[in-house]
Design an enzyme around this catalytic site. Sequence first.
Site, PDB file in Angstrom:
ATOM      1  N   VAL A  97       0.861  -1.180   0.000  1.00 26.32           N
ATOM      2  CA  VAL A  97       0.000   0.000   0.000  1.00 26.32           C
ATOM      3  C   VAL A  97       0.897   1.230   0.000  1.00 26.32           C
ATOM      4  O   VAL A  97       1.800   1.333   0.838  1.00 26.32           O
ATOM      5  CB  VAL A  97      -0.898  -0.007   1.257  1.00 26.32           C
ATOM      6  CG1 VAL A  97      -1.800   1.215   1.297  1.00 26.32           C
ATOM      7  CG2 VAL A  97      -1.729  -1.289   1.300  1.00 26.32           C
ATOM      8  N   CYS A  98       0.698   2.130  -0.928  1.00 27.55           N
ATOM      9  CA  CYS A  98       1.545   3.321  -1.017  1.00 27.55           C
ATOM     10  C   CYS A  98       1.422   4.141   0.261  1.00 27.55           C
ATOM     11  O   CYS A  98       0.324   4.575   0.633  1.00 27.55           O
ATOM     12  CB  CYS A  98       1.141   4.181  -2.213  1.00 27.55           C
ATOM     13  SG  CYS A  98       2.003   5.770  -2.232  1.00 27.55           S
TER      14      CYS A  98
END
Lengths: 127, 128
Positions: free
Chosen positions: B77-78
Amino acid sequence: MTVWSASRMAIASYILFVFRSAPYGNLRAREGLDALLATSVFELPIKVLFSGDGVFQLQENQAPANTKSIEKSLKALPMYDIDDIYIHQDALAARQLDKLCTSIRGSLIDNQAVATLMRNATHILSF
Amino acid sequence: MKYTLILQAAPENRSLHLSAIKFARALVESGHTIIRLFFYCDAVRCANSNTVPPQDESSVEQQWRSFQHEYHVEAVVCIAAALQRGILDQQEADRYQKPGVTLFDSFQLAGLGQLAEACHQSDRVVSF
């Protein structure tokens, strides 16, 4: 700005970033740009296409309240060695932006050249 | 073939995410490798451990978690996009002194370099 024909597109492996979102209404344009900059560090050939509502990112003299101007960030792209920038001519025309005033350097391309640009890309990341 | 899947759409777009999960499942069952699932933009909220769907619906968040668990696919997940949307792991919650941990513990927060690297290693990159 010159119009490039399909035959002039170099055939080599590259990642194509397509920016098709207008800035400021959501984070898409900004996050697309962040992804572009992060990828540019890896020394992979990159090309950028502004199409659809993404052409609005190119408008000059943007002064958004409460956030950073995306125009300012786009002007800095050559500093990251991102010089292969294309602008979809039809997207401008459809938005009556034919006389677009922009300080971002890019080549105007027609539909066929857009298709070629996409066809020859190794990967396409669209924002 | 080696694939990277990039998720960008908000989890409220149920049909898109269910299609993505079906596609991911088909990839693995056909013998392809998914190098990474990369959640970016509004899709970072798919990693939210705190959602409570209506009783007669299953959540997109839970379905991604189940897929990831079942096939042991790396789910990244960024971090920048996640922080901005309130998706935090314990470390970030402590760092910014926020009251809640909202990230599924099997998902990892990481930078955009992971996206670039995955693209570099993949034969195909598919975005949803």
